[in-house]
Design an enzyme around this catalytic site. Structure first.
Site, mmCIF file in Angstrom:
data_model
loop_
_atom_site.group_PDB
_atom_site.id
_atom_site.type_symbol
_atom_site.label_atom_id
_atom_site.label_comp_id
_atom_site.label_asym_id
_atom_site.label_seq_id
_atom_site.Cartn_x
_atom_site.Cartn_y
_atom_site.Cartn_z
ATOM 1 N N HIS A 44 0.871 -1.179 0.000
ATOM 2 C CA HIS A 44 0.000 0.000 0.000
ATOM 3 C C HIS A 44 0.905 1.226 0.000
ATOM 4 O O HIS A 44 1.247 1.760 1.058
ATOM 5 C CB HIS A 44 -0.916 -0.008 1.219
ATOM 6 C CG HIS A 44 -1.936 1.083 1.229
ATOM 7 N ND1 HIS A 44 -3.158 0.948 1.864
ATOM 8 C CD2 HIS A 44 -1.946 2.325 0.687
ATOM 9 C CE1 HIS A 44 -3.849 2.073 1.715
ATOM 10 N NE2 HIS A 44 -3.121 2.917 1.003
ATOM 11 N N GLU A 76 -2.563 -1.782 -3.173
ATOM 12 C CA GLU A 76 -3.699 -1.108 -2.545
ATOM 13 C C GLU A 76 -3.473 0.393 -2.540
ATOM 14 O O GLU A 76 -2.332 0.856 -2.453
ATOM 15 C CB GLU A 76 -3.853 -1.557 -1.087
ATOM 16 C CG GLU A 76 -4.060 -3.024 -0.864
ATOM 17 C CD GLU A 76 -4.162 -3.346 0.617
ATOM 18 O OE1 GLU A 76 -3.763 -2.486 1.446
ATOM 19 O OE2 GLU A 76 -4.628 -4.437 0.954
ATOM 20 N N HIS A 198 -7.298 -6.971 7.508
ATOM 21 C CA HIS A 198 -7.083 -6.024 8.601
ATOM 22 C C HIS A 198 -7.161 -6.748 9.941
ATOM 23 O O HIS A 198 -8.189 -7.280 10.321
ATOM 24 C CB HIS A 198 -8.067 -4.852 8.589
ATOM 25 C CG HIS A 198 -7.440 -3.592 9.125
ATOM 26 N ND1 HIS A 198 -6.755 -2.704 8.338
ATOM 27 C CD2 HIS A 198 -7.351 -3.114 10.382
ATOM 28 C CE1 HIS A 198 -6.296 -1.703 9.074
ATOM 29 N NE2 HIS A 198 -6.636 -1.942 10.320
#
EC number: 2.6.99.2
Length: 246
Positions: A44, A76, A198
């Site tokens: 990310h 991401e 997550h």
């Protein structure tokens, strides 16, 4: 088939960036994760490059192409024009779009598909036109999965942060699992594949995959990296793959 494990490299990159030194090697530990059986690598990149650097993307792309061509690269991020330029340059197999503010410490909510459909639809079409699979970060109580499908998403990634936060509260964990299972069923019924990510760990994964047997992929960074400090990357990846098998 068990869900695939994509190892998020951001925590490793953050540790590297504490010093102006090339270790720990993001690409080297990514290689170790793939050698141990991970199905892919996730990053990310954020605008300030506080963990993943833009220069890492080409190295990871080359690692996969040259040594692990069966693996997948997942990038991401919030779909700014700069982000879209990055993914078009490095052509990951999957792009996961998240609604983050660029300065957020981590992703903490999914898209409002109802209000953001007009924003997302042309971006999804642009990425799919370049041959990339698109996953949209989603809250497990989203009312907009039909809209996500209409936007053109291939997958939704269920935000599992609230589930991860229930590590010391079994009753709350059961409630979060109910929400996640209901959301996954709704997404699957619409033809959307389901990812999750997550605060997932070897401890909470078995219950999740039992409730969502159709889970396609999990992206895990923080918990996996924390475990790797104790057990090493190869053993840790093996433990997560075992956890995904239920």
């Amino acid at each position: 088939m068990p869900a695939k494990l994509s190892v998020n490299l951001n925590a490793i990159a953050m540790l590297r960036n504490r010093r102006d030194l090339p270790w720990p090697s993001v690409t080297g530990l990514g290689r170790a994760a793939l050698a141990a059986g991970a199905a892919g690598l996730t990053v990310h990149p954020r605008p300030d490059q506080r963990h993943i650097r833009f220069s890492d993307l080409g190295d990871i792309r080359a690692l996969i192409d040259d040594e692990y061509p069966q693996a997948e690269f997942n990038i991401e991020g919030f779909p700014s024009e700069a982000f879209l330029d990055l993914v078009e340059k490095h052509e990951p197999e999957q792009v996961t779009l998240v609604p983050d503010d660029p300065m957020q410490a981590t992703s903490d909510h999914g898209w409002d598909f109802m209000s953001k459909a007009d924003f997302l639809a042309p971006i999804v079409a642009r990425l799919k036109g370049r041959g990339m699979r698109v996953s949209l970060f989603a809250d497990p109580d989203s009312l907009g999965y039909e809209r996500a499908k209409a936007i053109g998403a291939d997958h939704v990634e269920l935000y599992t942060g609230p589930y991860g936060a229930t590590h010391d509260d079994p009753a709350a964990a059961a409630r979060e699992l109910d929400r996640l299972e209901k959301a996954a069923r709704a997404a699957t019924a619409l033809g959307l594949a389901v990812n999750a990510g997550h605060d997932l760990t070897v401890d909470n994964l078995p219950a999740l995959v039992k409730r969502i047997p159709q889970l396609a992929e999990v992206s895990i960074g923080h918990g996996l990296t924390a475990d790797a400090l104790m057990y090493g990357i190869p053993v840790t990846v093996s433990r997560y793959i075992t956890a995904l098998a239920g």
